[in-house]
Design a protein around this motif. Structure first.
Motif, PDB file in Angstrom:
ATOM      1  N   ASN A  29       0.786  -1.004   0.126  1.00 29.81           N
ATOM      2  CA  ASN A  29       0.387   0.216   0.227  1.00 29.81           C
ATOM      3  C   ASN A  29       1.090   1.438   0.051  1.00 29.81           C
ATOM      4  OD1 ASN A  29      -1.327  -2.867   2.591  1.00 29.81           O
ATOM      5  ND2 ASN A  29      -3.132  -1.073   0.812  1.00 29.81           N
ATOM      6  N   PHE A  30       0.805   2.051  -1.204  1.00 28.78           N
ATOM      7  CA  PHE A  30       1.930   3.411  -0.905  1.00 28.78           C
ATOM      8  C   PHE A  30       0.824   3.981  -0.684  1.00 28.78           C
ATOM      9  CE2 PHE A  30       3.953   0.434  -4.870  1.00 28.78           C
ATOM     10  CZ  PHE A  30       4.490   0.002  -4.065  1.00 28.78           C
ATOM     11  N   LEU A  31       2.027   5.704   0.173  1.00 26.38           N
ATOM     12  CA  LEU A  31       1.403   6.431   0.780  1.00 26.38           C
ATOM     13  C   LEU A  31       1.508   8.299  -0.580  1.00 26.38           C
ATOM     14  CD1 LEU A  31       2.752   7.571   3.955  1.00 26.38           C
ATOM     15  CD2 LEU A  31       0.844   7.859   3.759  1.00 26.38           C
ATOM     16  N   THR A  32       0.483   8.412  -0.745  1.00 26.25           N
ATOM     17  CA  THR A  32      -0.386   9.711  -1.315  1.00 26.25           C
ATOM     18  C   THR A  32       0.273  10.483  -0.907  1.00 26.25           C
ATOM     19  OG1 THR A  32      -1.655   8.858  -2.093  1.00 26.25           O
ATOM     20  CG2 THR A  32      -0.554   7.415  -3.891  1.00 26.25           C
ATOM     21  N   ASN A  33       0.602  10.792  -0.310  1.00 27.24           N
ATOM     22  CA  ASN A  33       0.306  12.409   0.575  1.00 27.24           C
ATOM     23  C   ASN A  33       2.114  13.012   1.180  1.00 27.24           C
ATOM     24  OD1 ASN A  33      -0.168  14.328   2.522  1.00 27.24           O
ATOM     25  ND2 ASN A  33      -2.547  13.869   2.228  1.00 27.24           N
ATOM     26  N   PRO A  34       2.804  13.687   0.224  1.00 28.27           N
ATOM     27  CA  PRO A  34       3.864  14.265   0.967  1.00 28.27           C
ATOM     28  C   PRO A  34       4.032  14.544   2.172  1.00 28.27           C
ATOM     29  CG  PRO A  34       3.515  14.620  -1.637  1.00 28.27           C
ATOM     30  CD  PRO A  34       2.506  14.431  -0.723  1.00 28.27           C
ATOM     31  N   LYS A  35       2.619  15.417   2.370  1.00 26.91           N
ATOM     32  CA  LYS A  35       2.737  16.069   3.595  1.00 26.91           C
ATOM     33  C   LYS A  35       2.827  14.989   5.210  1.00 26.91           C
ATOM     34  CE  LYS A  35       0.485  19.395   7.494  1.00 26.91           C
ATOM     35  NZ  LYS A  35      -0.669  19.522   7.517  1.00 26.91           N
ATOM     36  N   ILE A  36       2.162  13.944   4.641  1.00 24.63           N
ATOM     37  CA  ILE A  36       2.625  12.702   5.769  1.00 24.63           C
ATOM     38  C   ILE A  36       3.984  12.230   5.685  1.00 24.63           C
ATOM     39  CG2 ILE A  36       1.819  10.110   6.350  1.00 24.63           C
ATOM     40  CD1 ILE A  36      -1.263  11.444   5.770  1.00 24.63           C
ATOM     41  N   LEU A  37       4.080  11.945   4.634  1.00 23.47           N
ATOM     42  CA  LEU A  37       5.960  11.586   4.590  1.00 23.47           C
ATOM     43  C   LEU A  37       7.351  12.358   4.785  1.00 23.47           C
ATOM     44  CD1 LEU A  37       5.281  10.640   0.795  1.00 23.47           C
ATOM     45  CD2 LEU A  37       5.938   8.977   2.849  1.00 23.47           C
ATOM     46  N   ALA A  38       6.918  13.996   5.055  1.00 22.42           N
ATOM     47  CA  ALA A  38       7.527  14.457   6.013  1.00 22.42           C
ATOM     48  C   ALA A  38       7.353  14.728   7.604  1.00 22.42           C
ATOM     49  CB  ALA A  38       7.217  16.411   5.268  1.00 22.42           C
ATOM     50  N   ASN A  39       6.255  14.409   7.765  1.00 21.15           N
ATOM     51  CA  ASN A  39       5.536  14.230   8.740  1.00 21.15           C
ATOM     52  C   ASN A  39       6.182  13.146   9.669  1.00 21.15           C
ATOM     53  OD1 ASN A  39       4.384  16.705   9.403  1.00 21.15           O
ATOM     54  ND2 ASN A  39       2.215  15.267   8.695  1.00 21.15           N
ATOM     55  N   ILE A  40       6.277  11.872   9.305  1.00 19.57           N
ATOM     56  CA  ILE A  40       7.246  10.659   9.284  1.00 19.57           C
ATOM     57  C   ILE A  40       8.613  11.013  10.144  1.00 19.57           C
ATOM     58  CG2 ILE A  40       7.604   8.591   8.712  1.00 19.57           C
ATOM     59  CD1 ILE A  40       4.696   8.005   7.023  1.00 19.57           C
TER      60      ILE A  40
END
Length: 292
Positions: A29-40
């Motif tokens: 399942n691939f994330l498609t939200n850059p903001k969430i990735l930055a938060n990780i």
């Protein structure tokens, strides 16, 4: 620079051009939200003093953000079909190594020695496959490698079990096994709608850091682990029921169990979820003293 890998448009373009089809068996399942990735990356406090191991980079969405923040990134990918995809998407980053490997079988110490310089903290940051979250997490915790931190995405329900306290429905052997040696905190939650394909559950980002000393001193770790696991085998049954199934139902054993429970002031009709980690440790010692 092109737009982030994780934007829906670029993700779909990458998948289409490479003819990629998701494998349900690999929990992709691939994330498609850059903001969430930055938060990780922020939750993992990743910076230039860190070398990062990522498990399951997919098409490189999180890897990209890690590469921009960390000194070096080692990404372990089990699906060989994704290697050419990653070679393309991560081409701009010369501080990323992608290795085809199963983290449960890989020699992490050797990989760290081969790909990192030993002068930086080593952290783990990953979006773990749901179907194998717990085995991977326990593998990372049990390894002798001194990770500075482990920051991973998992099912929200698993995160609740990791952080659960006594007298709650989520508290169990996993809670105890992790909290005994790790400080655990949920950084934030992620909706299932942030992924392609969308999973059936919401997710949570959890950060774990090893305690300098175990939460509770345990004289016999194997006996402690056996007791904890056995006490939660049948959650709805009493502690007494689980203990007699674990140790035996003959009268001599029952007498020893009674004495051990009395020694730590635990009623036989209590349930395992009512016992703190400290009480389990004390009960382990009491059972040993009683000859069990």
């Amino acid at each position: 620079m092109p737009e982030h890998i994780a934007t829906p448009a670029r993700t779909n373009d990458i998948l289409r051009r490479h003819g990629f089809r998701f494998k349900k068996s690999l929990g992709q399942n691939f994330l498609t939200n850059p903001k969430i990735l930055a938060n990780i990356v922020a939750a993992g406090e990743v910076g230039p003093d860190d070398d990062v191991i990522e498990i399951g980079p997919g098409i490189g969405a999180l890897t990209e953000f890690l590469a921009e923040a960390a000194h070096r990134v080692l990404a372990l990918e089990i699906d060989p079909r994704l290697l050419p995809v990653l070679a393309e998407t991560l081409a701009p980053y010369d501080n990323v190594d992608v290795v085809e490997a199963d983290v449960l079988k890989a020699d992490l110490a050797t990989l760290i020695a081969e790909h990192f310089d030993g002068q930086h903290r080593v952290k783990v940051v990953a979006n773990l496959p749901y179907y194998i979250t717990t085995p991977i997490l326990m593998h990372l915790i049990d390894t002798p490698i001194d990770f500075a931190s482990i920051t991973v995405m998992m099912q929200k329900e698993v995160a609740a079990r990791l952080t659960a306290r006594p007298n709650s429905k989520d508290y169990g052997s996993l809670s105890i096994g992790v909290q005994q040696n790790m400080d655990v905190a949920v950084a934030f939650t992620v909706s299932r709608t942030a992924f392609v394909p969308a999973p059936n559950v919401d997710s949570a980002i959890v950060t774990l850091r090893r305690r300098e000393q175990p939460l509770v001193a345990v004289a016999d770790q194997a006996a402690f682990d056996k007791l904890v696991r056995g006490s939660f085998v049948a959650r709805r049954k009493t502690l007494w029921n689980n203990l007699t199934n674990l140790f035996g139902k003959d009268e001599a054993t029952k007498a020893k169990l009674t004495a051990a429970l009395a020694a730590v002031d635990v009623a036989p009709n209590n349930r395992a979820e009512q016992l703190s980690i400290a009480t389990f440790a004390a009960l382990t010692d009491a059972l040993a003293a009683a000859g069990l």
